[in-house]
Design a protein around this motif. Sequence first.
Motif, PDB file in Angstrom:
ATOM      1  N   ARG A   7       0.647  -1.196  -0.219  1.00 55.73           N
ATOM      2  CA  ARG A   7       0.051   0.132   0.022  1.00 55.73           C
ATOM      3  C   ARG A   7       0.678   1.367  -0.068  1.00 55.73           C
ATOM      4  N   VAL A  10       2.660   1.754  -3.690  1.00 53.51           N
ATOM      5  CA  VAL A  10       1.641   2.315  -4.666  1.00 53.51           C
ATOM      6  C   VAL A  10       1.319   3.578  -4.307  1.00 53.51           C
ATOM      7  N   THR A  11       1.079   3.848  -3.027  1.00 51.56           N
ATOM      8  CA  THR A  11       0.708   5.436  -2.681  1.00 51.56           C
ATOM      9  C   THR A  11       1.900   6.227  -3.108  1.00 51.56           C
ATOM     10  N   PHE A  14       1.893   6.804  -6.942  1.00 51.54           N
ATOM     11  CA  PHE A  14       0.936   7.466  -7.366  1.00 51.54           C
ATOM     12  C   PHE A  14       0.775   8.952  -6.955  1.00 51.54           C
ATOM     13  N   LEU A  60      -6.104   7.770 -10.936  1.00 50.06           N
ATOM     14  CA  LEU A  60      -5.125   7.328  -9.948  1.00 50.06           C
ATOM     15  C   LEU A  60      -5.761   6.678  -8.717  1.00 50.06           C
ATOM     16  N   TRP A  64      -6.136   2.730  -7.853  1.00 53.21           N
ATOM     17  CA  TRP A  64      -5.009   2.572  -6.273  1.00 53.21           C
ATOM     18  C   TRP A  64      -5.375   1.215  -5.855  1.00 53.21           C
TER      19      TRP A  64
END
Length: 400
Positions: A7, A10-11, A14, A60, A64
């Motif tokens: 998490r 990816v956060t 992005f 995005l 997500w």
Amino acid sequence: MTHAGSRIAVTLLFALIYLAFLFETGVLVYEFGPDGLALQMATMFAHNFLFFPVAGALALIAFWRPAVLIVDALAAGRVPHGRITLIAVAGIIGFLSWSLSNAFAGSNTRSLFEVAPDAIVSDEGVPSEDPALRRAAIGEVLIQLKINAASEGGLQRFQSRCEDEWLRYGVAAQEQKLCFPTGTVTSIEACCRAKTDFRARVNAMEADHPSLLASVHRYVLPVKMVFLLTLLFIGILLVWLRKPLTQLYGKTVQQVSFPLAAGGALVLLWPLMNAAYLSTSSLLTGDGLSNAYRITAPLFALGFGVWAMLLIFFHLRTYPSHIETALKSAGAIAAAIGVFRYEDIVNYLSRTLGVGGGLVAVIVFTVAVGALIAAVLMGVKAPEFLDPKAEDKEDPGLAD
């Protein structure tokens, strides 16, 4: 349950991508705003300066959770050859982003936003009593484009071909049309010469008076390629890995299908906005196949068209079979209508969110996308007809 590392990774990715979009838009406003050119540049190049900071935010957010599921499954080795697949996909995205951005940056046609605003404002063109030899000032060109984009028939009615063979043997080469680089009505043949001059003029202005935005754009362009290709691969991997992902994460996979389909449908706006820009650009430069960006544009449109259909069909798998078949047929019909009405769609985008657009259209677009973002963030559910409950239909992958 996904791992915190997936998490966070990816956060961060992005967030960095979106910050790059916002930074470029901020530079546009900072540099071109004082001369009153920011809105004109934003709408003329809407595929760059409107789509990414506005629609990109929704994309995005919508992608997500699917990205987290895919990264978590691949990085943790929870699917066969997961880590190798993840590294290979990341390598492909990086290589293609670098290659494409270099090809676009090396184009022989520079964009107006790459010219310093002072140079655009001070440009006076080349006056002449001969309409074919006159060269309109850039400010005049922008005004004529905006006015005619909103007129009946839009800008498509001014399109013409400038290939040497067509001009030599085509019977319409002497047809009289409004030529934007001259600002007058001339023959198509004379207008093609004016387009060549316009391209050379803008290229020279960019070389002598480059904008700050041009430098920023060269750094942000690879990020935009990463963004588009990442979305593309998320869609492909989600369809490819649907069965193992469902086995690992259960109904969570279905829960992301509707936001994903909605986000994918909005991303389809990019190739359409891109087509509207290329249509406008051809009225000024007539560069045809000499422009790398123009050559690859149809491939992007085709790729994202197929990709969007994959995402929609991915969502439709949650429906009972007879409804799924009916909706797939309806989707195919809608796609066919889109193909046949392609010019009308491009004309409409040129008039609203393209070179003919204004502040009201930009605000409406931003508010509409903002409402969708709020709905996704607040967890607003789609009607059951559009998004069936996860428990209503067992995924075939769970039965194995």
